[in-house]
Design an enzyme around this catalytic site. Structure first.
Site, PDB file in Angstrom:
ATOM      1  N   ILE A 153       0.751  -1.141  -0.057  1.00  0.00           N
ATOM      2  CA  ILE A 153      -0.179   0.136  -0.123  1.00  0.00           C
ATOM      3  C   ILE A 153       0.755   1.275  -0.014  1.00  0.00           C
ATOM      4  O   ILE A 153       0.711   2.184  -0.797  1.00  0.00           O
ATOM      5  CB  ILE A 153      -1.176  -0.127   1.498  1.00  0.00           C
ATOM      6  CG1 ILE A 153      -2.053  -1.315   1.073  1.00  0.00           C
ATOM      7  CG2 ILE A 153      -1.662   1.344   1.173  1.00  0.00           C
ATOM      8  CD1 ILE A 153      -2.947  -1.254   2.307  1.00  0.00           C
ATOM      9  N   ASP A 172      10.803   2.590   6.896  1.00  0.00           N
ATOM     10  CA  ASP A 172      10.513   1.134   6.949  1.00  0.00           C
ATOM     11  C   ASP A 172      11.659   0.278   7.077  1.00  0.00           C
ATOM     12  O   ASP A 172      12.722   0.845   6.803  1.00  0.00           O
ATOM     13  CB  ASP A 172       9.976   0.576   5.453  1.00  0.00           C
ATOM     14  CG  ASP A 172       9.181  -0.360   5.275  1.00  0.00           C
ATOM     15  OD1 ASP A 172       7.886  -0.387   5.090  1.00  0.00           O
ATOM     16  OD2 ASP A 172       9.590  -1.409   5.782  1.00  0.00           O
ATOM     17  N   CYS A 203       1.470   1.168   7.857  1.00  0.00           N
ATOM     18  CA  CYS A 203       1.957   0.280   8.343  1.00  0.00           C
ATOM     19  C   CYS A 203       0.972  -0.746   9.521  1.00  0.00           C
ATOM     20  O   CYS A 203       0.087  -0.099   9.631  1.00  0.00           O
ATOM     21  CB  CYS A 203       3.293   0.758   9.247  1.00  0.00           C
ATOM     22  SG  CYS A 203       3.111   1.994  10.452  1.00  0.00           S
ATOM     23  N   PRO A 204       1.464  -1.824   9.514  1.00  0.00           N
ATOM     24  CA  PRO A 204       0.749  -2.804  10.472  1.00  0.00           C
ATOM     25  C   PRO A 204       0.662  -2.274  12.068  1.00  0.00           C
ATOM     26  O   PRO A 204       1.661  -1.720  12.242  1.00  0.00           O
ATOM     27  CB  PRO A 204       1.166  -4.015  10.175  1.00  0.00           C
ATOM     28  CG  PRO A 204       2.656  -3.798   9.826  1.00  0.00           C
ATOM     29  CD  PRO A 204       2.777  -2.667   9.029  1.00  0.00           C
ATOM     30  N   THR A 230      -4.824   5.672   7.207  1.00  0.00           N
ATOM     31  CA  THR A 230      -5.763   4.774   6.762  1.00  0.00           C
ATOM     32  C   THR A 230      -5.313   3.178   7.133  1.00  0.00           C
ATOM     33  O   THR A 230      -5.755   2.245   6.471  1.00  0.00           O
ATOM     34  CB  THR A 230      -5.648   4.931   5.069  1.00  0.00           C
ATOM     35  OG1 THR A 230      -4.422   4.681   4.513  1.00  0.00           O
ATOM     36  CG2 THR A 230      -6.177   6.161   4.562  1.00  0.00           C
ATOM     37  N   SER A 231      -4.465   3.098   7.866  1.00  0.00           N
ATOM     38  CA  SER A 231      -3.996   1.734   8.376  1.00  0.00           C
ATOM     39  C   SER A 231      -4.720   1.000   9.574  1.00  0.00           C
ATOM     40  O   SER A 231      -5.661   0.216   9.383  1.00  0.00           O
ATOM     41  CB  SER A 231      -2.416   1.698   8.711  1.00  0.00           C
ATOM     42  OG  SER A 231      -1.735   2.325   7.365  1.00  0.00           O
ATOM     43  N   ARG A 232      -4.320   1.237  10.650  1.00  0.00           N
ATOM     44  CA  ARG A 232      -4.864   0.703  12.071  1.00  0.00           C
ATOM     45  C   ARG A 232      -4.923   2.110  13.044  1.00  0.00           C
ATOM     46  O   ARG A 232      -4.134   2.798  13.276  1.00  0.00           O
ATOM     47  CB  ARG A 232      -4.276  -0.305  12.696  1.00  0.00           C
ATOM     48  CG  ARG A 232      -4.302  -1.573  11.755  1.00  0.00           C
ATOM     49  CD  ARG A 232      -5.627  -2.176  11.815  1.00  0.00           C
ATOM     50  NE  ARG A 232      -5.758  -3.530  10.979  1.00  0.00           N
ATOM     51  CZ  ARG A 232      -6.219  -3.718   9.841  1.00  0.00           C
ATOM     52  NH1 ARG A 232      -6.574  -2.421   9.169  1.00  0.00           N
ATOM     53  NH2 ARG A 232      -6.289  -4.543   9.298  1.00  0.00           N
ATOM     54  N   ASP A 256      -9.484   6.972   8.516  1.00  0.00           N
ATOM     55  CA  ASP A 256     -10.214   5.906   7.978  1.00  0.00           C
ATOM     56  C   ASP A 256     -10.343   4.995   8.888  1.00  0.00           C
ATOM     57  O   ASP A 256     -11.156   3.982   8.813  1.00  0.00           O
ATOM     58  CB  ASP A 256      -9.810   5.478   6.554  1.00  0.00           C
ATOM     59  CG  ASP A 256     -10.862   4.283   6.096  1.00  0.00           C
ATOM     60  OD1 ASP A 256     -11.914   4.969   5.921  1.00  0.00           O
ATOM     61  OD2 ASP A 256     -10.453   3.225   5.474  1.00  0.00           O
ATOM     62  N   GLU A 261     -12.827   1.814  17.021  1.00  0.00           N
ATOM     63  CA  GLU A 261     -13.725   1.970  16.290  1.00  0.00           C
ATOM     64  C   GLU A 261     -14.836   0.822  16.095  1.00  0.00           C
ATOM     65  O   GLU A 261     -15.853   0.706  15.484  1.00  0.00           O
ATOM     66  CB  GLU A 261     -13.045   1.969  14.724  1.00  0.00           C
ATOM     67  CG  GLU A 261     -12.370   0.603  14.271  1.00  0.00           C
ATOM     68  CD  GLU A 261     -11.809   0.732  12.803  1.00  0.00           C
ATOM     69  OE1 GLU A 261     -12.117  -0.141  12.116  1.00  0.00           O
ATOM     70  OE2 GLU A 261     -10.637   1.711  12.614  1.00  0.00           O
ATOM     71  N   HIS A 293     -13.665   3.408   7.789  1.00  0.00           N
ATOM     72  CA  HIS A 293     -13.094   2.126   7.342  1.00  0.00           C
ATOM     73  C   HIS A 293     -13.363   1.557   5.925  1.00  0.00           C
ATOM     74  O   HIS A 293     -13.641   0.511   5.823  1.00  0.00           O
ATOM     75  CB  HIS A 293     -13.044   1.166   8.372  1.00  0.00           C
ATOM     76  CG  HIS A 293     -11.743   0.254   8.410  1.00  0.00           C
ATOM     77  ND1 HIS A 293     -11.307  -0.204   9.401  1.00  0.00           N
ATOM     78  CD2 HIS A 293     -10.992  -0.307   7.246  1.00  0.00           C
ATOM     79  CE1 HIS A 293      -9.922  -0.936   9.165  1.00  0.00           C
ATOM     80  NE2 HIS A 293      -9.963  -1.071   7.810  1.00  0.00           N
TER      81      HIS A 293
END
Length: 330
Positions: A153, A172, A203-204, A230-232, A256, A261, A293
């Site tokens: 992504i 990264d 990133c996760p 927009t990840s977590r 997002d 959430e 999301h």
């Protein structure tokens, strides 16, 4: 196989039914939790999404009632106790890259909307107000953007930024040679966050990335920086974000995802009072844009999710290699 699918909306039913390779599927609108796990009693497999809970207690209940397989229809797996599933010899399979472009394009949509305030202009014009006051944005061309995480992504997002003529800094643990050739400048996390106009997280969520954006790191950024996630939700400390919005450290915020959430996203609360003070406060800010999301929600992404989900199930049933298994380092 007999499969229980949790947290389903109509689009889940449509795409999974269309690409079903011959399995018995039962759809549940409810999210998976310790309370709802009883619904999956007697099923061979459960198919879950980002906000379903698959902890030790849920795994125990399902394993005792015949669970053989856990299938995630998403890339992230922070909501699953993968270690315990491994102890039970229950494979956990995921969809590692359903459509990187879908999420990357949504991140850019948040940036463009916040920058050029098209959401505000839309509402004004519908009311007959054609004033341009307080709608000024900036050119993205030549602006500096920090991309945190350059997996599938993040790389798709960098390519979009390149098309806008942005200067791209990135962090990264495993820098991409292809991104370096594109002109992406890699550095430490702290160095990457400094002196940029926009920060976008790709990133996760892990133990190491929990609250990656916190009060200390927010002190490093340039006042007025735009932050996109927009990840977590757990990548950012919501309390610190609210404080930074009030002080002006964060000039605008696009989300997002949200830390809490699971109790709200994917449900309709339009006739109810939202019982979350931080979420309510964020919604009230004029420079905050929140979507529920939906970054993954494109026809291409849903098709790929459905296909790979059934590929995973078919591979398990056939005893074939599980290429999308979440592996635990030993």
């Amino acid at each position: 196989m007999k499969i229980a699918v949790f947290s389903t909306s109509q689009y889940d039913e449509d795409f999974l039914s269309q690409h079903n390779t011959g399995h018995q599927i039962v759809f549940f609108k409810a999210s998976l939790s310790e309370e709802s796990a009883v619904l999956a009693a007697g099923f061979d497999a459960v198919c879950i999404f980002v906000n379903d809970i698959m902890n030790k207690q849920v795994l125990d209940k399902l394993y005792q009632s015949g669970l053989k397989l856990v299938v995630l229809r998403c890339a992230g797996f922070n909501n699953v106790d993968v270690d315990y599933a491994d102890q039970l010899k229950v494979p956990v399979l995921r969809v590692p890259a359903y459509s990187p472009e879908a999420v990357a394009e949504h991140a850019m949509a948040l940036i463009l909307t916040l920058n050029r305030k098209t959401h505000k202009a839309y509402n004004r014009v519908r009311e007959g107000n054609f004033s341009l006051e307080k709608l000024m944005g900036i050119n993205l061309n030549q602006r500096k953007v920090a991309v945190i995480g350059t997996g599938h992504i993040g790389q798709a997002f960098c390519r979009i930024l390149k098309g806008f003529g942005c200067h791209i800094k990135a962090h990264d643990p495993f820098p991409s040679a292809e991104m370096r050739e594109l002109g992406v400048e890699y550095g430490t996390l702290d160095a990457t966050l400094q002196d940029v106009d926009i920060i976008s997280l790709h990133c996760p969520l892990t133990v190491d990335t929990q609250y990656l954006i916190n009060a200390d790191r927010l002190q490093m950024i340039k006042p007025g920086t735009m932050l996109i996630n927009t990840s977590r939700g757990g990548l950012v400390d919501t309390k610190a974000i609210i404080s930074a919005l009030k002080s002006g450290l964060i000039g605008s915020l696009g989300l997002d995802v949200y830390e809490q959430e699971s109790g709200f996203f994917f449900h309709d609360f339009s006739e109810l009072i939202i019982q979350d003070e931080q979420l309510s406060q964020l919604i009230s800010f004029p420079n905050v844009l929140i979507t529920g999301h939906q970054g993954f929600l494109t026809q291409e992404a849903m098709t790929e999710i459905a296909k790979v989900t059934f590929d995973n199930i078919d591979a398990f049933e056939a005893g074939s290699p599980l290429v999308n298994r979440v592996e635990i380092p030993h």
